[in-house]
Design an enzyme around this catalytic site. Structure first.
Site: not given
Length: 259
Positions: A141, A154
């Site tokens: 990501s 995250y």
């Protein structure tokens, strides 16, 4: 002039896609099948992977990447040779500041995005090497490249995905296995934001509000399929992919509401 040899056929090549029950995973399984791969569709939701595998003539495997026994079942199903592993299973849980975050959410994120990736890779690495032309393609990501408020758990986990990928490339430098990472930015899928906000539809929709054209699961699947079908001597170390409207995590062009 000597003509270049034709690209090798991907017919009969095999691929594993984890997290294949929805979103990027399901789209990737479909596109890889369209490119000629036999796809092992792996995810926890047995009914969904069975339906997907039936549609693409693949093989469904019920698998929780955080459970070693479940991963062993996946390795047995795949057998002695594998060409492509797409470590897609992952997820974000919560968006609280560090000082208010639930440690259990952080553990879950690290468990699936890092430990799960490691367990699946370890189990399938012998088959990838045995193929003589293997690829590990980890779905990271842009959160694995920059921090942002409310995202520490995250971003820490996805930074872990990135570093594991880099380390694997160093460790497998003399093996016939390519190691790649795709790092998507804003992708709108049916479940990612909804899961992150524990089913809060309003918070999930706010992530994409005013952005009429975020990336889709098919956009990422298309890029993954391109990476996976490069010639054997080509390694795409990392591919960062965002929608045009997203210049960075904090800089997204949003259209004003018409309401």
């Amino acid at each position: 002039m000597t003509e270049s040899p034709p690209s090798p056929s991907h017919q009969s090549r095999t691929a594993v896609v984890t997290g294949a029950s929805s979103g990027i995973g399901a789209a990737t399984a479909r596109m890889l099948a369209g490119a000629g791969f036999h796809v092992f569709c792996a995810a926890r939701r047995a009914d969904r992977v069975a339906e997907l595998a039936d549609a693409i003539d693949g093989t469904p495997v019920t698998c929780d990447v955080t459970d070693a026994g479940s991963v062993a079942v996946l390795a047995d199903a795949v057998g002695p040779s594998l060409n492509l592993l797409v470590n897609n299973a992952g997820g974000a849980f919560g968006a609280d500041p560090v000082g208010q975050a639930d440690p259990d959410d952080w553990r879950r994120m690290y468990d699936v995005n890092v430990i799960g990736l490691q367990q699946v890779t370890r189990a399938l690495l012998p088959a990838l090497i045995a193929s003589g032309d293997g690829m590990i393609l980890n779905v990271g990501s842009t959160a694995g490249r920059i921090a942002y408020e409310g995202g520490a758990g995250y971003t820490a986990a996805k930074h872990g995905t990135k570093v594991v990928t880099e380390t694997l490339r160093l460790e497998l430098w003399d093996q016939p296995v390519r190691v790649c990472e795709i790092a998507p930015g804003m992708v709108k899928t049916d479940e990612f934001a909804l899961v992150r906000f524990a089913g809060d539809q309003e918070k999930a929709e706010a992530v994409y509000r005013g952005v009429p054209d975020p990336l889709t699961a098919d956009d990422i699947a298309d890029a993954i399929t391109w990476m996976a079908t490069r010639p054997a001597h080509v390694n795409v170390d990392e591919l960062v992919i965002r929608p045009r409207r997203q210049a960075a995590q904090h800089k997204v062009h949003r259209e004003p509401s018409s309401e």
